[in-house]
Structures are given as C-alpha cells and as structure tokens.
Design a protein around this motif. Structure first.
Motif, PDB file in Angstrom:
ATOM      1  N   GLU A 214       0.710  -1.065   0.124  1.00  0.00           N
ATOM      2  CA  GLU A 214      -0.063   0.018  -0.042  1.00  0.00           C
ATOM      3  C   GLU A 214       0.806   1.321  -0.073  1.00  0.00           C
ATOM      4  O   GLU A 214       0.470   2.071  -0.712  1.00  0.00           O
ATOM      5  CB  GLU A 214      -0.917   0.149   1.289  1.00  0.00           C
ATOM      6  N   GLY A 215       1.919   1.288   0.928  1.00  0.00           N
ATOM      7  CA  GLY A 215       2.732   2.675   1.026  1.00  0.00           C
ATOM      8  C   GLY A 215       3.505   2.844  -0.334  1.00  0.00           C
ATOM      9  O   GLY A 215       3.466   3.867  -0.835  1.00  0.00           O
ATOM     10  N   ILE A 216       4.073   1.692  -1.136  1.00  0.00           N
ATOM     11  CA  ILE A 216       4.701   1.856  -2.228  1.00  0.00           C
ATOM     12  C   ILE A 216       3.786   2.515  -3.422  1.00  0.00           C
ATOM     13  O   ILE A 216       3.984   3.408  -4.199  1.00  0.00           O
ATOM     14  CB  ILE A 216       5.704   0.809  -2.670  1.00  0.00           C
ATOM     15  N   ALA A 217       2.777   1.770  -3.432  1.00  0.00           N
ATOM     16  CA  ALA A 217       1.627   2.116  -4.379  1.00  0.00           C
ATOM     17  C   ALA A 217       1.090   3.664  -4.134  1.00  0.00           C
ATOM     18  O   ALA A 217       1.112   4.160  -5.357  1.00  0.00           O
ATOM     19  CB  ALA A 217       0.404   1.186  -4.580  1.00  0.00           C
ATOM     20  N   ALA A 218       0.765   4.023  -3.124  1.00  0.00           N
ATOM     21  CA  ALA A 218       0.389   5.370  -2.896  1.00  0.00           C
ATOM     22  C   ALA A 218       1.557   6.435  -3.053  1.00  0.00           C
ATOM     23  O   ALA A 218       1.282   7.256  -3.712  1.00  0.00           O
ATOM     24  CB  ALA A 218      -0.017   5.372  -1.489  1.00  0.00           C
ATOM     25  N   PHE A 219       2.612   6.026  -2.998  1.00  0.00           N
ATOM     26  CA  PHE A 219       3.904   7.095  -3.323  1.00  0.00           C
ATOM     27  C   PHE A 219       3.791   7.274  -5.087  1.00  0.00           C
ATOM     28  O   PHE A 219       3.827   8.116  -5.125  1.00  0.00           O
ATOM     29  CB  PHE A 219       5.323   6.498  -2.916  1.00  0.00           C
ATOM     30  N   LEU A 220       3.899   5.916  -5.393  1.00  0.00           N
ATOM     31  CA  LEU A 220       3.739   5.688  -6.965  1.00  0.00           C
ATOM     32  C   LEU A 220       2.483   6.563  -7.547  1.00  0.00           C
ATOM     33  O   LEU A 220       2.672   7.401  -8.648  1.00  0.00           O
ATOM     34  CB  LEU A 220       3.835   4.508  -7.564  1.00  0.00           C
TER      35      LEU A 220
ATOM     36  N   LYS B 168       0.974   8.991  -6.212  1.00  0.00           N
ATOM     37  CA  LYS B 168       0.995  10.268  -5.579  1.00  0.00           C
ATOM     38  C   LYS B 168      -0.427  10.800  -4.740  1.00  0.00           C
ATOM     39  O   LYS B 168      -1.261  11.747  -5.050  1.00  0.00           O
ATOM     40  CB  LYS B 168       1.149  11.415  -6.761  1.00  0.00           C
ATOM     41  N   ARG B 169      -0.679   9.742  -4.048  1.00  0.00           N
ATOM     42  CA  ARG B 169      -1.701   9.783  -3.016  1.00  0.00           C
ATOM     43  C   ARG B 169      -1.272   9.396  -1.446  1.00  0.00           C
ATOM     44  O   ARG B 169      -0.295   8.796  -1.210  1.00  0.00           O
ATOM     45  CB  ARG B 169      -2.911   8.903  -3.250  1.00  0.00           C
ATOM     46  N   LYS B 170      -2.254   9.657  -0.537  1.00  0.00           N
ATOM     47  CA  LYS B 170      -1.970   9.170   0.764  1.00  0.00           C
ATOM     48  C   LYS B 170      -2.370   7.954   0.830  1.00  0.00           C
ATOM     49  O   LYS B 170      -3.109   7.420   0.533  1.00  0.00           O
ATOM     50  CB  LYS B 170      -2.634  10.145   1.889  1.00  0.00           C
ATOM     51  N   PRO B 171      -1.260   6.997   1.604  1.00  0.00           N
ATOM     52  CA  PRO B 171      -1.579   5.646   1.878  1.00  0.00           C
ATOM     53  C   PRO B 171      -2.804   5.544   2.882  1.00  0.00           C
ATOM     54  O   PRO B 171      -2.994   6.244   3.669  1.00  0.00           O
ATOM     55  CB  PRO B 171      -0.020   5.108   2.318  1.00  0.00           C
ATOM     56  N   ARG B 172      -3.275   4.369   2.745  1.00  0.00           N
ATOM     57  CA  ARG B 172      -4.501   3.863   3.633  1.00  0.00           C
ATOM     58  C   ARG B 172      -3.832   2.738   4.425  1.00  0.00           C
ATOM     59  O   ARG B 172      -4.075   1.616   3.873  1.00  0.00           O
ATOM     60  CB  ARG B 172      -5.856   3.845   2.964  1.00  0.00           C
ATOM     61  N   PHE B 173      -3.288   3.048   5.366  1.00  0.00           N
ATOM     62  CA  PHE B 173      -2.857   1.733   6.159  1.00  0.00           C
ATOM     63  C   PHE B 173      -3.701   1.297   7.096  1.00  0.00           C
ATOM     64  O   PHE B 173      -4.836   2.027   7.405  1.00  0.00           O
ATOM     65  CB  PHE B 173      -1.558   2.249   7.184  1.00  0.00           C
TER      66      PHE B 173
END
Length: 256
Positions: A243-249, A251-256
């Motif tokens: 989730e964290g890597i996908a959110a960074f790529l 350009k959105r906030k991660p949803r942990f």
C-alpha cells in the motif's frame, strides 16, 4: 480510592496517574493500570499509549514513606520490590505500539524513568526532570542511569544524579530528549496530536522500528545490520509496503 485509570479512546489508550495528593507518586494502582494498558495494546486497533497525570505533576517517583517501611524487609525482599518496578519499565519498552509521555510539572526519580522509557516525550514549559535519590542516601533505579547515560552528556547525567540538580524541559528539548515543548496544561493535548499522526502510519512497520531502535543500544553494528536486513526483506513483501509504495507512486496518501 483508585489512584490510576486506563481510558480507552478507540485507537489509543491513556493511562492517567490520579495520585495528585502525592504529586503523582508511584502506587500499586499505577503499576496495575500501566500493566493493563501494555497488555491491551496488543489489540490491532490500538495505535498508541499515552501516560498522563492529574494534578499538574507527572510523577514524583517512589513514596519515601513506603521506602522507610521497606527498611524492615530483608535485602532479598527489597530486591523483589524493585523488580516489580523494573518489570514496569520492561513492559513499556516491550509495548507493541509507541508509548508517549505527557509530562506536566515535572518527573522525579522513577517518574523520570517512566517518562524516559517512552518512545516520544511531550513536556510542558516549566516542567523539570529530577534524579534526587542522593538527597535521601539512595541510588537511581528503574533504568534511570541507563536512560540518562544514553540521552545526555556524561557530565550532565552526573550533575543530575550526584548533585540532584533538576534539568528543565526546555533544556531537555534542546538536547533532543523532549520531542514537543508544550504550553503549561497542554502536554496531553500535544501527546494526542502525536498519537493522531502515528495512527495514520503503518502499525506493523512502526512496531518493528521500535524494536530495531531499542536493540541498537545492545548489539554490535554487524548484528544490527543483519537485523535491519531481515526486517527490511520481511517488510518489503508485506501488505503495508504494498500500500505504501503504491500510494507513493500514485501520488496519494496511503491507507494503512
């Protein structure tokens, strides 16, 4: 009368030291409340634990009246009493989520140990940290010498312990020991702000980071490199990293 309580705030627990009549001195109720919170913190919904107080003083440490009574015990029995306190420090260190201290007024003796055992420390302006054992012919316990030696220059640690001179929260903040210097009466509110920020992050990764930093004081650099390698390899294959890597790529906030 109960001298401590645990407040369940949904994604965090707040341990409140209610022994205001004795400036937050240690009590069996406080031991029990902290122990209860550390166990309950294993629930996945809990993201942080806050140690707070009522009455304008975080914790004055051990009650000298109790220590006077313990003079009648054998040395082995007194050692057992100290072990109970040390188990409390171990429980805080071993908590699965970050522990935040909210210090109003001051933290003295074992109270300073409790505050310094936490991962993050908020202190109100004007608060003082004190290790005045020597004034009573005693020596520090609850891991205080270890914490001070790690966090402060040697001469300042010696000044605190040998001369019982207090150190202000402002100076502790300058030294990097206090994370947030709050206005008087606002320490707990600022601790909740830190808990809010933690709640947005990955719980699993935060727990691993806590353990890595804690063990770094005890092991060699080679051992720490191995531990970081293993932790990174494990984390990279986990759901939080996905989730964290996908959110960074994206350009959105991660949803942990």
């Amino acid at each position: 009368m109960t001298l401590a309580r645990v407040e369940d705030r949904g994604d965090r627990l707040v341990v409140v030291n209610m022994n205001s009549a004795r400036r937050g001195a240690l009590s069996p109720d406080l031991y029990a409340a902290i122990g209860q919170a550390m166990e309950k913190a294993a629930e996945p919904r809990i993201r942080a634990v806050i140690l707070s107080s009522e009455g304008g003083f975080f914790c004055a440490g051990g009650d000298l009246n109790v220590l006077m009574e313990r003079r009648q015990l054998s040395e082995a029995e007194r050692r057992g009493k100290v072990d109970l306190l040390h188990d409390l420090i171990r429980a805080i260190r071993g908590c699965p989520v970050p522990v935040i201290a909210a210090v109003e007024g001051g933290a003295a003796g074992a109270g300073a140990s409790l505050a310094l055992a936490c991962d993050l420390l908020v202190a109100a302006e004007g608060a003082k940290f004190t290790a005045a054992y020597v004034k009573a012919g005693l020596v520090p316990d609850a891991g205080l010498t270890s914490a001070l030696a790690r966090m402060l220059p040697r001469q300042l640690a010696m000044e605190m312990c040998l001369l019982a001179r207090p150190v202000s929260a402002a100076r502790m903040a300058d030294l990097g020991v206090v994370n947030v210097l709050a206005a008087p009466g606002e320490a707990e509110a600022q601790a909740h702000a830190l808990a809010d920020a933690l709640a947005q992050g990955p719980r699993g990764a935060q727990g691993v980071i806590r353990r890595l930093v804690a063990q770094a004081y005890e092991v060699s650099e080679a051992q720490q490199l191995d531990a970081e390698r293993d932790a990174m390899a494990r984390a990279a294959g986990g759901d939080e990293a996905a989730e964290g890597i996908a959110a960074f790529l994206d350009k959105r906030k991660p949803r942990f």
